[in-house]
Design an enzyme around this catalytic site. Structure first.
Site, PDB file in Angstrom:
ATOM      1  NE  ARG A  91      -8.751   7.074  -6.969  1.00  0.00           N
ATOM      2  CZ  ARG A  91      -9.033   7.482  -5.974  1.00  0.00           C
ATOM      3  NH1 ARG A  91      -8.090   8.215  -5.276  1.00  0.00           N
ATOM      4  NH2 ARG A  91     -10.419   7.774  -5.671  1.00  0.00           N
ATOM      5  CG  ASP A 115      -3.655  -1.954   2.848  1.00  0.00           C
ATOM      6  OD1 ASP A 115      -3.714  -1.843   1.756  1.00  0.00           O
ATOM      7  OD2 ASP A 115      -3.390  -0.975   3.618  1.00  0.00           O
ATOM      8  CG  PHE A 172      -9.882  18.943  -9.741  1.00  0.00           C
ATOM      9  CD1 PHE A 172      -8.678  18.918 -10.267  1.00  0.00           C
ATOM     10  CD2 PHE A 172     -10.340  17.340  -9.542  1.00  0.00           C
ATOM     11  CE1 PHE A 172      -7.956  17.669 -10.548  1.00  0.00           C
ATOM     12  CE2 PHE A 172      -9.623  16.315  -9.534  1.00  0.00           C
ATOM     13  CZ  PHE A 172      -8.359  16.360 -10.324  1.00  0.00           C
ATOM     14  CE  LYS A 216      -5.879  25.130  -5.536  1.00  0.00           C
ATOM     15  NZ  LYS A 216      -5.689  25.231  -3.871  1.00  0.00           N
ATOM     16  CG  ASP A 262      -1.659   1.198   1.309  1.00  0.00           C
ATOM     17  OD1 ASP A 262      -2.382   1.620   0.165  1.00  0.00           O
ATOM     18  OD2 ASP A 262      -1.992   1.718   2.508  1.00  0.00           O
ATOM     19  CE  LYS A 263       0.248   7.543  -2.398  1.00  0.00           C
ATOM     20  NZ  LYS A 263       0.384   8.311  -1.357  1.00  0.00           N
ATOM     21  N   GLY A 295      -4.719   3.715  -3.313  1.00  0.00           N
ATOM     22  CA  GLY A 295      -6.020   4.081  -3.787  1.00  0.00           C
ATOM     23  C   GLY A 295      -5.699   5.720  -4.373  1.00  0.00           C
ATOM     24  CG  ASP A 296      -2.731   8.457  -3.289  1.00  0.00           C
ATOM     25  OD1 ASP A 296      -4.056   9.075  -2.684  1.00  0.00           O
ATOM     26  OD2 ASP A 296      -2.022   8.383  -2.576  1.00  0.00           O
ATOM     27  CD  GLU A 302      -8.314  22.337  -2.721  1.00  0.00           C
ATOM     28  OE1 GLU A 302      -9.287  21.965  -1.957  1.00  0.00           O
ATOM     29  OE2 GLU A 302      -8.335  23.218  -3.541  1.00  0.00           O
TER      30      GLU A 302
END
Length: 1250
Positions: A828, A858, A542, A564, A401-402, A679-680, A501
């Protein structure tokens, strides 16, 4: 009765589900799953049969059970059954106790979850119930910070418009908040219990499934049918945040919830060596049958032709036929069973007792390792199983996992570029960049986040001087966002969709530009003590295609668009006059990205009143269009976001855990392929991959982001062709058969040593060695020149593309490309996809896999992999409870594998090959003796020696070998990761090495039997008595056996300790003392029995013949072994021999240091993908501009902390920023100087512009 598996009613598969709110009787009739969960393997009823079944799957245990049955037959057994019963019961009991202990921890965890309490609406009141008692259709009330009980359809909340906020860390690892909303028709029920209790809606929705991102259904109430989607549902495992309360109807409970559907079943894990031992046991049993068959045939002939005539001296048993042929046949058949019992010591039960004991102590080395103790959180390393240690030394694939595993999930503003000026880097007096932040003292601010540290005074000086560009930069950061502020105790707490953010707005506050609050039409900031209000005209939100966001605001009659986003997207929207400025900023962006930071660009545009009005009309038309509304809205966004002026760029550090880059680098050098399953989104994962050295600038990296199965298949083919072209270009490999699976080994290329196989670009002074194999021809160079750097391939794939890639049609193509890469990143992904990726590699590659993670998302891959590792982090203990090993930080994985894993594999391998050797040597003496004893199954040894050989006279030295031995120290194990590869290749224990051990044992038995036999066969004692009696001969063979096998063990041992000396020489001494005592007249006087061995030891040891035989046998057996090892280490040293030599003389350290510097200096730059991590979901813009989301005071109850950033966990204040910079030649030579004289307290004063 339902708890008994075979009495459970068969469950009918659902296609859809219909329930009625608050109607428990109607819902109960449909027998939906209850909310009680179970992650354990056993219960009281199933423990004994399931555990015994699992243990007897070990062929050795089944083999010993069979022997026990034979020993119960007195006609064939010469040994008492108790000699097998006690060891077998001991082994089974020990394993059962360990398994019960592990499962008890799972039961305890399940009970803690099932006994949590929540409130439900019953009648006209709120009743507190335990989670296990919640049923589908119940109306539940959730409180702020409470975990969601089950999957529920949201009915009403404490927030306006039915909004609520949830944290999904347990599902996807993300700690940023997500918004959910009740239906407009039901949110008016708020918390009126009488109305909620009479709520009788009918809900029809899809059957239980594992798709976390989809929910489809309809709610029918008051004759109106309302559509339900994922935004209307709260999933089990999420946590209610910043919402006083929420009511909902349970739609899925317990095992039907999406979280549990994504969690794999706990399974029995057995090591590769265990599986090999099963096959070896079958081979040994076959060998045993062959030996017994030989003895049987020989016995039949001997009894028929010799024994029949000597029945007066050696009478046959009464139950044996007196017929010569039949009697001989009956005796030979009984002899067959007798030899099975006598020769069973080729696989003694002590083998498994010893293995379990060694594994237990190896596990304790992990538990007791102080270097794997994480002091800040008081988390020691823990081996939660004792059966998988050696497999830690054979890992080839790591699935990680990250978020929370590689990173701390803490974002901090670290560097910035403002109109061509870069801030954040500090130089010494000589103008060299200071890279070691420990030599700097951070600037002190009046208000900042705990983890924020800033060292560059130049930016503060610019703010004090009222630099127009810097003011514009921070104004943009404090205005252009969708952050929601909350006030508590005079402090502002920011809630953001993404940690990035939050980091930007928090940094802006630190530098004096404070975002104070917002309404649907205004934004208020405070610059020092002066508040400034901006009229909010529009938010251009976004999304994944735009990769940017903008706000349009009005102040003092001027209209500004602030934007941005990803540098690639903002760059193309800039005015042509900004070309030179963008070129300069690009250099800064490249520097930021090379240092591992996540980057984005800032830009603005001043709009005239007429331009805005014209655009606003187009925007309103697009929003009200009935055809292609979304496309028209995006076109309107594109139109206004043009001719922008560049403001600058930011660099955000997603803080890695300490030591992660070094850990991953060493694991990669150990030949381990690392796949990150996160999941990023893909940009975030890519930049984190660069930061932690999973990906490098010298890797050829491919991206797969297609959204259809055909697109993914086409992309995989395209990537494969690019790989082939790159390989042929760099390695001069010509691949003839392009349909055959790609494999580096087919071309003889070592992926750890690409440079040794590279084609030399300078062909004038170059010699090539060409090699043809299979379907390719490889050319190997003997000279190395400066050439294009290449460190292998990397692959990044999105979750949607991965879903198609895992389908049967193309999954092998995806696996082929994945196995060609040094690193793979899947973005993802759902928890189930994580398990599917692990399973794909396990089933098709047949390699040992390890999965590591820290959250409930996980658990499925941790349970699926051969070895699961849990990190005790910020996301609860679900991963730890499901794991085999756990600790506090990812960096400890390096020590777990390269030290404990490698040592465990080395020790268990040496133990096994020595154990088989010594037992074959011991047992085969019975076989040779059979030819001199009429094949009568007579044992050559004293029965006491048979019973104690594996307990007292050969066990302790080999146990010391299996527990303490080490080839090189722990530090050298970690500094030389290449020593890990023998475990991956099964070099220390395999079928070939087992066969060599068996042959060695057979030859040893021959020498130990026949040398003494020839020595004593025609000799006499001084008194004239023969020395060739059975007792004396047996004692000579037994004594030589005990000495030889222990000295052989000594030759196998590398790490001699005081304890090893004690057990080695002590074992030999105990052998003599034991037999002196046992064979003395004292025993005869005490027990009054005529023991045949009385006086044997004294008589044998007093003869010179015995000592000559002993030294002769030792010389014959030990000198060849010693000479062989000397020759091998001198002329054919392996990796371990070289490492041991280097440990002594340190010959490689200087060369390795120089090579490392040269490698850093020649790294090339690649194009950088933006890593700005907006939330993957659509932004909060519509919620803000519609007035449904507004600033508020923070909820006063049940707050877990007082941090000013609730999307981030709390970490110690003294944690230093990690700055990963390129190695500069100047910095290698010149000393660093600290320009800071001490901490500075800065108060920023805003000077009005003239």
């Amino acid at each position: 009765m339902n708890k008994i598996p075979f009495l459970k009613k068969k469950k009918v598969e659902e296609k859809s589900r219909t329930i009625r709110a608050n109607d428990s009787e109607a819902n109960a009739a449909k027998e939906f799953a209850g909310n009680q969960i179970s992650t354990s393997k056993y219960n009281l009823i199933t423990f004994l049969p399931k555990n015994l079944f699992e243990q007897f799957r070990r062929l050795a245990n089944a083999y010993f059970l069979f022997l026990l049955c034979l020993q119960l037959i007195p006609q064939i057994s010469s040994l008492a059954p108790v000699t097998t019963i006690l060891p077998l019961v001991f082994v089974l009991s020990l394993t059962a106790i360990k398994d019960a202990s592990d499962d008890f921890a799972r039961h305890r965890s399940d009970n803690q979850v099932n006994n949590r309490e929540t409130k439900t609406v019953v009648g006209n009141e709120l009743v507190t119930r335990k989670w296990r008692d919640i049923k589908v259709g119940d109306m539940v009330r959730l409180e702020n910070n409470e975990f969601v009980t089950a999957d529920i359809v949201l009915i009403s909340t404490s927030e306006p418009n039915g909004l609520c906020y949830i944290e999904t860390a347990e599902l996807d690892g993300e700690t940023n908040l997500k918004a959910r909303q009740a239906l407009e028709e039901t949110c008016g029920l708020v918390d009126h219990i009488d109305q909620l209790s009479s709520f009788d809606a009918e809900i029809e929705y899809e059957a239980p499934n594992n798709n976390l991102g989809r929910f489809e259904g309809n709610l029918t109430w008051k004759e109106k049918t309302l559509p339900l989607k994922n935004d209307n549902v709260l999933l089990r495992g999420t946590r209610l945040r910043n919402t006083h309360w929420a009511f909902g109807i349970v739609c899925y409970a317990g095992s039907d919830t999406k979280l549990m559907k994504n969690s794999g079943k706990a399974k029995f894990k057995r090591t590769k060596i265990d599986h090999l031992l099963n096959r070896i046991i079958l081979g040994i049993f076959l060998f045993l049958l062959i030996m017994c068959a030989i003895m049987t045939i020989c016995s039949g002939f001997w009894e028929s032709f010799v024994g029949y005539d000597f029945r007066k001296y050696l009478p046959w048993e009464t139950y044996v036929s007196i017929n010569q042929q039949i009697g001989a046949l009956e005796i030979s058949l009984l002899v067959f069973l007798s030899y099975i019992i006598i020769l069973n010591t080729v696989v003694p039960i002590s083998l498994y007792v010893s293995v379990e004991f060694i594994r237990l102590l190896q596990s304790k080395w992990i538990d007791w390792d102080i270097k794997m103790y994480y002091e800040p959180n008081n988390v020691p390393a823990q081996a939660r199983t004792t059966t998988l240690n050696e497999e830690l030394g054979q890992i080839e694939y790591i699935f990680s996992d990250k978020t929370g595993t590689l990173t701390q999930n803490i974002m901090t503003f670290n560097k910035c570029s403002v109109r061509g000026k870069v801030y954040g880097y500090v130089n010494d007096e000589a103008g060299n960049e200071i890279q070691d932040t420990e030599k700097l003292k951070p600037i002190e601010f009046q208000e900042k986040d705990e983890d924020f540290e800033w060292y560059d005074q130049k930016l503060l000086d610019a703010i004090k001087k009222n630099d127009k560009d810097v003011n514009n930069f921070f104004t943009l950061l404090s205005v252009c966002h969708t952050v929601m502020p909350e006030h508590k105790d005079g402090k502002i707490i920011y809630q953001a969709q993404s940690p990035d953010e939050n980091a930007l707005v928090s940094a802006s506050r630190t530098f004096g530009f404070v975002f104070v609050g917002r309404t649907q039409s205004s934004i208020t900031i405070r610059v020092q003590d002066k508040e400034e209000a901006y009229e909010l005209l529009d938010i251009l939100d976004f999304d994944n295609d735009r990769k940017r966001m903008s706000v349009i605001v009005k102040k003092d009659g001027k209209i500004f668009l602030y934007c941005k986003g990803a540098d690639s997207k903002v760059k193309e929207r800039l005015d042509s006059s900004e070309k030179d400025m963008m070129t300069e900023t690009d250099e800064h962006l490249n520097k930021f990205a090379t240092d591992g930071f996540r980057t984005l660009c800032l830009a603005y545009r001043e709009l005239s009143e007429n331009d805005y009005k014209t655009w606003s009309q187009k925007m309103n038309q697009a929003k009200t269009s009935m055809e292609k509304r979304e496309e028209k809205v995006k076109d309107a966004y594109e139109e206004i976001e043009d001719h922008l002026k560049l403001v600058g760029a930011t660099a955000i550090e997603d803080k890695l855990q300490d030591g992660v880059p070094q850990c991953i680098e060493r694991l990669a050098r150990a030949g381990i392929k690392i796949w990150v399953l996160t999941g990023d989104k893909i940009e975030t994962a890519y930049n984190i991959g660069l930061s932690c050295r999973l990906l490098t600038n010298d890797m050829e990296t491919f991206f797969i982001e297609e959204e259809s199965e055909d697109g993914v298949e086409k992309k995989l083919k395209e990537v494969r062709n690019k790989m082939i072209a790159k390989i042929e270009q760099l390695f001069d490999v010509h691949i003839d058969n392009r349909d055959k699976r790609l494999d580096w080994k087919d071309w003889g290329i070592d992926v750890m040593k690409f440079d040794q196989h590279r084609r030399n670009t300078n062909t004038t002074n170059n010699t090539n060695a060409q090699r043809t194999n299979g379907h390719a021809t490889t050319t190997t160079d003997t000279h190395s020149n400066e050439r294009e750097p290449f460190e292998g391939f990397g692959l990044l794939i999105t979750g949607q593309a991965l879903g198609f890639a895992l389908k049967d049609k193309i999954k092998m193509k995806f696996l082929e490309l994945g196995t060609m890469c040094k690193a793979v990143v899947c973005c993802r992904v759902t928890p189930l996809q994580k398990a599917q990726v692990v399973e794909l590699v396990m089933q098709n590659e047949k390699k040992i896999t390890l999965a590591i993670g820290d959250g409930a998302n996980d658990v499925s891959m941790i349970q699926k992999a051969h070895i699961g590792v849990g990190i005790s982090g910020q996301e609860g203990r679900q991963a730890v409870l499901a794991s085999d090993y756990s600790f506090g930080q990812f960096r400890f994985l390096e020590r777990l594998l390269l030290v404990h894993g490698r040592w465990s594999y080395l020790r268990i391998s040496k133990f096994l090959r020595y154990f088989f050797y010594k037992n074959f040597a011991f047992t085969l003496c019975h076989f040779w003796f059979g030819f001199f004893s009429g094949f009568s199954a007579q044992t050559i040894y004293d029965p006491f020696f048979v019973a104690t050989y594996n307990v007292f006279f050969s066990s302790l030295p080999v146990l010391a070998l299996g527990v303490f031995d080490q080839d090189v120290s722990a530090d050298h194990s970690m500094s030389k990761p290449h020593l890990y590869t023998p475990g991956q290749n099964n070099e220390f224990f395999n079928k070939k090495i087992f066969a060599e051990s068996v042959i060695h044992g057979i030859l040893t038995s021959c020498i130990i039997f026949f040398v003494p036999y020839l020595s004593v066969s025609n000799t006499t004692r001084p008194g004239g008595m023969t020395q060739a009696d059975l007792q004396s001969f047996g004692f000579i063979v037994a004594t030589i056996m005990a000495i030889i096998v222990n000295l052989e063990n000594a030759l196998e041992t590398w790490y001699w300790t005081g304890l090893y000396h004690f057990v080695l020489w002590g074992t030999i001494v105990v052998h003599f003392l034991f037999h002196f005592a046992l064979y003395s007249t004292i025993i005869w006087k005490i027990f009054k029995t005529n023991y045949a061995y009385v006086g044997v030891a004294q008589a044998v040891l007093s003869t010179g013949n015995f000592w000559f035989t002993l030294f002769l046998t030792c010389a014959i057996l030990l000198l060849p072994v010693f000479c062989r090892e000397f020759f091998r280490m001198r002329f054919m040293p392996n990796k371990t021999d070289r490492a041991r030599l280097n440990q002594k003389f340190r010959t490689e350290e200087k060369a390795a240091f120089v090579a490392h510097i040269q490698h850093k200096l020649r790294q090339s730059k690649r194009s950088i993908r933006s890593g700005y991590a907006f939330s993957q979901q659509p932004g909060w813009g519509p919620l803000i501009t519609s007035g449904r989301m507004q600033s508020k005071s923070i909820i006063p109850t049940r707050q877990p902390s007082h941090t000013t950033n609730t999307t981030m966990p709390i970490f110690p204040k003294n944690r230093k920023n990690r700055v990963l910079n390129e190695l500069s030649p100047k910095n290698l030579i010149k000393p660093d100087h600290n320009p800071q004289s001490g901490p500075q307290l800065v108060r920023l004063t805003h000077v009005p512009s003239s």
